[in-house]
Design a protein around this motif. Structure first.
Motif, PDB file in Angstrom:
ATOM      1  N   ASP A 116       0.760  -1.111  -0.235  1.00  0.00           N
ATOM      2  CA  ASP A 116      -0.125  -0.223   0.160  1.00  0.00           C
ATOM      3  C   ASP A 116       0.888   1.109   0.187  1.00  0.00           C
ATOM      4  OD1 ASP A 116       0.874  -0.902   2.957  1.00  0.00           O
ATOM      5  OD2 ASP A 116      -0.738   0.537   3.379  1.00  0.00           O
ATOM      6  N   LEU A 117       1.866   0.721   1.177  1.00  0.00           N
ATOM      7  CA  LEU A 117       2.914   2.144   0.820  1.00  0.00           C
ATOM      8  C   LEU A 117       3.606   2.411  -0.777  1.00  0.00           C
ATOM      9  CD1 LEU A 117       3.966   1.905   3.984  1.00  0.00           C
ATOM     10  CD2 LEU A 117       2.699   3.584   3.121  1.00  0.00           C
ATOM     11  N   VAL A 118       4.098   1.392  -1.123  1.00  0.00           N
ATOM     12  CA  VAL A 118       4.328   1.419  -2.379  1.00  0.00           C
ATOM     13  C   VAL A 118       3.620   1.913  -3.723  1.00  0.00           C
ATOM     14  CG1 VAL A 118       5.242  -0.081  -4.817  1.00  0.00           C
ATOM     15  CG2 VAL A 118       6.488  -0.605  -1.840  1.00  0.00           C
ATOM     16  N   TYR A 119       2.875   1.314  -3.508  1.00  0.00           N
ATOM     17  CA  TYR A 119       1.033   1.950  -4.635  1.00  0.00           C
ATOM     18  C   TYR A 119       1.778   3.866  -4.086  1.00  0.00           C
ATOM     19  CZ  TYR A 119      -2.782   3.209  -6.993  1.00  0.00           C
ATOM     20  OH  TYR A 119      -3.249   3.670  -8.481  1.00  0.00           O
ATOM     21  N   LYS A 120       1.390   3.868  -3.247  1.00  0.00           N
ATOM     22  CA  LYS A 120       1.161   5.807  -2.585  1.00  0.00           C
ATOM     23  C   LYS A 120       2.609   6.320  -3.042  1.00  0.00           C
ATOM     24  CE  LYS A 120       0.691   8.851   1.241  1.00  0.00           C
ATOM     25  NZ  LYS A 120       0.666   8.974   2.822  1.00  0.00           N
ATOM     26  N   LEU A 121       3.758   5.579  -2.437  1.00  0.00           N
ATOM     27  CA  LEU A 121       5.163   6.138  -2.799  1.00  0.00           C
ATOM     28  C   LEU A 121       5.248   6.198  -4.612  1.00  0.00           C
ATOM     29  CD1 LEU A 121       8.317   6.496  -1.726  1.00  0.00           C
ATOM     30  CD2 LEU A 121       8.203   4.338  -2.580  1.00  0.00           C
ATOM     31  N   THR A 122       4.857   5.530  -5.636  1.00  0.00           N
ATOM     32  CA  THR A 122       4.775   5.590  -7.483  1.00  0.00           C
ATOM     33  C   THR A 122       4.035   6.107  -7.292  1.00  0.00           C
ATOM     34  OG1 THR A 122       4.155   3.542  -7.097  1.00  0.00           O
ATOM     35  CG2 THR A 122       5.607   3.354  -7.352  1.00  0.00           C
ATOM     36  N   HIS A 123       2.683   7.097  -7.045  1.00  0.00           N
ATOM     37  CA  HIS A 123       2.099   8.081  -7.317  1.00  0.00           C
ATOM     38  C   HIS A 123       1.120   9.000  -6.799  1.00  0.00           C
ATOM     39  CE1 HIS A 123       0.145   4.046  -8.979  1.00  0.00           C
ATOM     40  NE2 HIS A 123      -0.057   4.239 -10.176  1.00  0.00           N
ATOM     41  N   THR A 124       2.379   9.876  -6.374  1.00  0.00           N
ATOM     42  CA  THR A 124       2.435  10.846  -5.135  1.00  0.00           C
ATOM     43  C   THR A 124       3.853  11.602  -6.068  1.00  0.00           C
ATOM     44  OG1 THR A 124       1.965   9.785  -3.486  1.00  0.00           O
ATOM     45  CG2 THR A 124       2.279  11.890  -3.878  1.00  0.00           C
ATOM     46  N   ASP A 125       5.705  11.881  -6.595  1.00  0.00           N
ATOM     47  CA  ASP A 125       6.435  12.019  -6.538  1.00  0.00           C
ATOM     48  C   ASP A 125       7.092  11.321  -7.490  1.00  0.00           C
ATOM     49  OD1 ASP A 125       5.603  14.889  -5.203  1.00  0.00           O
ATOM     50  OD2 ASP A 125       5.888  13.496  -3.754  1.00  0.00           O
ATOM     51  N   LEU A 126       7.647  11.616  -8.228  1.00  0.00           N
ATOM     52  CA  LEU A 126       8.629  11.384  -9.335  1.00  0.00           C
ATOM     53  C   LEU A 126      10.384  10.784  -8.841  1.00  0.00           C
ATOM     54  CD1 LEU A 126       8.869  10.727 -11.956  1.00  0.00           C
ATOM     55  CD2 LEU A 126      10.031  12.907 -12.437  1.00  0.00           C
ATOM     56  N   TYR A 127      10.984  11.532  -7.809  1.00  0.00           N
ATOM     57  CA  TYR A 127      12.002  11.553  -7.708  1.00  0.00           C
ATOM     58  C   TYR A 127      12.385  11.513  -5.647  1.00  0.00           C
ATOM     59  CZ  TYR A 127      14.018  13.288 -11.712  1.00  0.00           C
ATOM     60  OH  TYR A 127      14.371  13.844 -13.339  1.00  0.00           O
ATOM     61  N   TYR A 128      12.393  10.090  -5.161  1.00  0.00           N
ATOM     62  CA  TYR A 128      13.226   9.989  -3.802  1.00  0.00           C
ATOM     63  C   TYR A 128      14.202   9.081  -3.913  1.00  0.00           C
ATOM     64  CZ  TYR A 128       7.245   9.805  -3.840  1.00  0.00           C
ATOM     65  OH  TYR A 128       6.052   9.935  -3.714  1.00  0.00           O
ATOM     66  N   PHE A 129      14.138  10.085  -2.090  1.00  0.00           N
ATOM     67  CA  PHE A 129      15.602   9.532  -1.472  1.00  0.00           C
ATOM     68  C   PHE A 129      15.374   8.753   0.244  1.00  0.00           C
ATOM     69  CE2 PHE A 129      18.978   9.803   1.299  1.00  0.00           C
ATOM     70  CZ  PHE A 129      19.399   8.820   1.379  1.00  0.00           C
ATOM     71  N   LEU A 130      15.168   7.601  -0.087  1.00  0.00           N
ATOM     72  CA  LEU A 130      15.370   6.952   1.367  1.00  0.00           C
ATOM     73  C   LEU A 130      16.189   6.483   2.169  1.00  0.00           C
ATOM     74  CD1 LEU A 130      13.611   6.104   4.011  1.00  0.00           C
ATOM     75  CD2 LEU A 130      13.304   3.731   2.574  1.00  0.00           C
ATOM     76  N   SER A 131      16.814   7.044   3.276  1.00  0.00           N
ATOM     77  CA  SER A 131      17.709   6.754   4.522  1.00  0.00           C
ATOM     78  C   SER A 131      17.172   5.841   5.547  1.00  0.00           C
ATOM     79  CB  SER A 131      18.595   7.581   4.769  1.00  0.00           C
ATOM     80  OG  SER A 131      18.269   8.117   5.412  1.00  0.00           O
ATOM     81  N   ARG A 132      17.986   4.444   5.688  1.00  0.00           N
ATOM     82  CA  ARG A 132      17.865   3.758   6.795  1.00  0.00           C
ATOM     83  C   ARG A 132      18.722   2.186   6.819  1.00  0.00           C
ATOM     84  NH1 ARG A 132      13.642   5.784   7.385  1.00  0.00           N
ATOM     85  NH2 ARG A 132      11.227   5.630   7.555  1.00  0.00           N
ATOM     86  N   PRO A 133      19.055   2.320   8.010  1.00  0.00           N
ATOM     87  CA  PRO A 133      20.299   1.224   9.052  1.00  0.00           C
ATOM     88  C   PRO A 133      20.107   0.182   7.889  1.00  0.00           C
ATOM     89  CG  PRO A 133      18.264   2.291  10.919  1.00  0.00           C
ATOM     90  CD  PRO A 133      18.070   2.608   9.289  1.00  0.00           C
ATOM     91  N   ARG A 134      21.661   0.025   8.004  1.00  0.00           N
ATOM     92  CA  ARG A 134      21.897  -1.080   6.734  1.00  0.00           C
ATOM     93  C   ARG A 134      20.846  -2.656   7.513  1.00  0.00           C
ATOM     94  NH1 ARG A 134      25.090  -4.882  10.132  1.00  0.00           N
ATOM     95  NH2 ARG A 134      25.694  -4.255  11.930  1.00  0.00           N
ATOM     96  N   ARG A 135      20.387  -3.702   6.622  1.00  0.00           N
ATOM     97  CA  ARG A 135      19.978  -4.555   7.043  1.00  0.00           C
ATOM     98  C   ARG A 135      18.529  -4.510   7.478  1.00  0.00           C
ATOM     99  NH1 ARG A 135      22.034  -9.091   6.697  1.00  0.00           N
ATOM    100  NH2 ARG A 135      24.349  -9.312   6.355  1.00  0.00           N
ATOM    101  N   PHE A 136      18.413  -3.191   6.651  1.00  0.00           N
ATOM    102  CA  PHE A 136      16.136  -2.685   7.346  1.00  0.00           C
ATOM    103  C   PHE A 136      15.393  -3.133   6.475  1.00  0.00           C
ATOM    104  CE2 PHE A 136      16.361  -1.021  11.491  1.00  0.00           C
ATOM    105  CZ  PHE A 136      15.330  -0.823  11.892  1.00  0.00           C
ATOM    106  N   GLY A 137      15.194  -3.320   5.375  1.00  0.00           N
ATOM    107  CA  GLY A 137      15.133  -4.204   3.930  1.00  0.00           C
ATOM    108  C   GLY A 137      14.591  -3.023   3.347  1.00  0.00           C
ATOM    109  N   LYS A 138      15.521  -2.727   3.042  1.00  0.00           N
ATOM    110  CA  LYS A 138      15.873  -1.051   1.689  1.00  0.00           C
ATOM    111  C   LYS A 138      15.861  -1.790   0.305  1.00  0.00           C
ATOM    112  CE  LYS A 138      19.594   0.921   3.271  1.00  0.00           C
ATOM    113  NZ  LYS A 138      19.672   0.161   4.373  1.00  0.00           N
ATOM    114  N   SER A 139      17.408  -2.834   0.255  1.00  0.00           N
ATOM    115  CA  SER A 139      17.000  -3.719  -0.796  1.00  0.00           C
ATOM    116  C   SER A 139      15.637  -4.641  -1.202  1.00  0.00           C
ATOM    117  CB  SER A 139      18.078  -4.643  -0.627  1.00  0.00           C
ATOM    118  OG  SER A 139      19.160  -4.484  -0.751  1.00  0.00           O
TER     119      SER A 139
END
Length: 534
Positions: free
Chosen positions: A33-56
């Motif tokens: 649901d968050l992926v859908y919101k992310l992809t239908h709101t803006d064009l360019y994004y940056f997200l930082s999170r600690p290692r091994r936190f599910g970014k990949s």
């Protein structure tokens, strides 16, 4: 609370590929649901999170979504949200693969990263072409021309090369230039781009790396996306009940006791003012899979950058334990220009937001016991000895002595341990000795340890509370007082009074001990001590 027995989940241990997780029937916390919101709101994004936190895994989920792999989203929130399932060309760059910054090895790694995608679009790449931005530009044009669709660019761990170069000014300057060259086309090609998403650990310096890509929407501290990586407390308690019960059964805990143990060990992350409680996903799923409450995150190793920061700033961990106030610009700041270790420690996950206060102030501290123990253990060699085996051996002997209430033996172990610490002319003060004692006590994990404990009359130096005893420590540097002076202060300030009604499990009062200790500055260890019961 009783949980009906049922088959336990197959957790994706070490798997960050969304397609594999879904195809193999492994457990997935639905973030679509968050992926859908992310992809239908803006064009360019940056997200930082600690290692091994599910970014990949998040990047992999985005890739599968944009590739139109509808079958992978069956039963997830995305299935109801998306109606078109349009396919887009996806260029995914995994910068975590760059581990060596030697010119030739760096070039070989970059050639490999770009070469895979170039091959997909029939571009014959020149291994001698090190104009990374130009190659990415050609890739984006080729993908757009061959598919007739705007292009998606996903960059995982954008800052891996930058973090490797931290501490080497000249090398960092060179790496910045390389990265700036690579990312510079992304804004200019906006007309043929559908979506751009970059992840990393550290916050970027706009001028150093993304000087031209100044239109990134940073969602690192955005309330709407606080739970996009990691596993929230609500998700744990509603979706993992059988696994929690299995953990409880294996460790002789009640269900509620297991929940509390998991919370203490792996929960506590907050990424914005209104963030839910977020568990470290790597540690949590390993714990539930193994049925153990181990320190999984730190078992994967302490990042090189952290050890450099420890050495450079002589980190004092005592404020991290109780929490300290900070303004946003003190921790949400570019790491490569930081004048202290707080931004990197926060962005790397060693510190987190504990609470917020009026006036845009925050309370930062350790998120949980796993991080607290791992960080302090990693810090010990910078205050004591480099030999981890010796450190661990000492701690075991010290714990045994406290368990047996042999305070004299415990203090003798401390004296011998501190005598082996190499002389450091810069840290010859009382605070240095207190920090070593703080690390010793905190690493004795069976016990409740408090430092600078407040009472009505002042602050005691340290309290160690075991199952059936309370040990009140007061320290004096030899030129500032004796062991008798330390004992007198404990009595005059009434430090032990709050513990006079503390009970052991059998209902009897806990034994109380006052320990006055003086440090011998010349010998660089504890000198005299006196122990009084009662």
């Amino acid at each position: 609370m009783y949980i009906v027995a049922m088959a336990l989940k197959r957790f994706p241990i070490g798997v960050q590929d969304f397609a594999r997780i879904r195809e193999d029937g492994m457990y997935y916390v639905d973030k679509t649901d968050l992926v859908y919101k992310l992809t239908h709101t803006d064009l360019y994004y940056f997200l930082s999170r600690p290692r091994r936190f599910g970014k990949s895994l998040l990047v992999s989920t985005l890739q599968c979504y944009f590739e139109g792999r509808k079958d992978l989203f069956t039963g997830l929130a995305m299935e109801k949200l998306e109606t078109e399932w349009k396919k887009y060309p996806v260029i995914r760059l995994d910068m975590s693969r760059i581990k060596d910054l030697d010119d030739e090895i760096f070039a070989a790694n970059m050639d490999s990263i770009l070469g895979v995608v170039e091959k997909k679009y029939g571009i014959k790449h020149d291994r001698n072409n090190r104009a990374w931005g130009a190659r990415l530009t050609n890739l984006i044009y080729a993908a757009n021309e061959q598919t007739g669709e705007p292009v998606v660019v996903l960059v995982d761990e954008y800052d891996a090369p930058v973090l490797e170069a931290m501490g080497d000014t000249e090398l960092l300057k060179k790496i910045r230039t390389r990265m700036r060259d690579l990312y510079s086309p992304l804004k200019a090609l906006g007309g043929i781009l559908r979506f751009v998403f970059l992840t990393g650990i550290s916050k970027f310096s706009q001028l150093s790396i993304f000087s031209e890509l100044n239109n990134l929407k940073v969602i690192t501290m955005n309330d709407d996306y606080a739970a996009i990586c990691g596993i929230t407390k609500e998700e744990v308690l509603t979706q993992m009940q059988p696994e929690i019960q299995a953990l409880a059964d294996k460790n002789g805990l009640t269900y509620d006791g297991a929940c509390e143990a998991l919370k203490r060990q792996y929960d506590g992350y907050h990424f914005c003012k209104n963030s839910p409680d977020v568990f470290n996903p790597f540690s949590l799923i390993n714990s539930l899979s193994d049925g153990e409450l181990a320190n999984y995150w730190f078992a994967t190793g302490t990042p090189t950058i952290l050890t450099r920061l420890m050495r450079k700033y002589k980190v004092d961990p005592t404020p991290f334990d109780t929490g300290f106030e900070a303004t946003l610009d003190m921790f949400d700041a570019p790491t490569e220009t930081a004048k202290n270790p707080i931004p990197m420690l926060y962005q790397s996950g060693y510190l987190t937001i504990k609470s917020t206060k009026a006036g845009n102030r925050y309370l930062l501290g350790f998120p949980n016991d796993e991080v607290r123990l791992g960080f302090l253990k990693a810090l010990m060699p910078y205050y004591a000895m480099d030999d981890v085996v010796d450190n661990d051996s000492f701690l075991l002997r010290f714990v045994d002595a406290l368990e047996e209430k042999e305070i004299e033996k415990a203090l003798a172990h401390i004296r011998a341990f501190m005598s082996g610490i190499p002389y450091n002319a810069e840290r010859k003060d009382e605070n240095h000795y207190k920090t070593v004692l703080f690390l010793i006590f905190k690493l004795c994990t069976p016990y409740v340890v408090r430092t600078e404990e407040c009472s009505a009359a002042g602050r005691s130096d340290a309290v160690v509370e075991t199952a059936d005893a309370v040990y009140m420590f007061e320290f004096k540097l030899d030129k500032n007082g004796t062991a008798d002076d330390a004992l007198k202060q404990i009595d005059e300030k009434g430090y032990l009074i709050p513990y006079s009604v503390t009970m052991a499990k059998d209902g009897s009062p806990k034994k109380l001990f006052k320990i006055g200790v003086s440090f011998d500055a010349e010998k660089r260890t504890i000198g005299e001590w006196k122990v009084v019961e009662g």
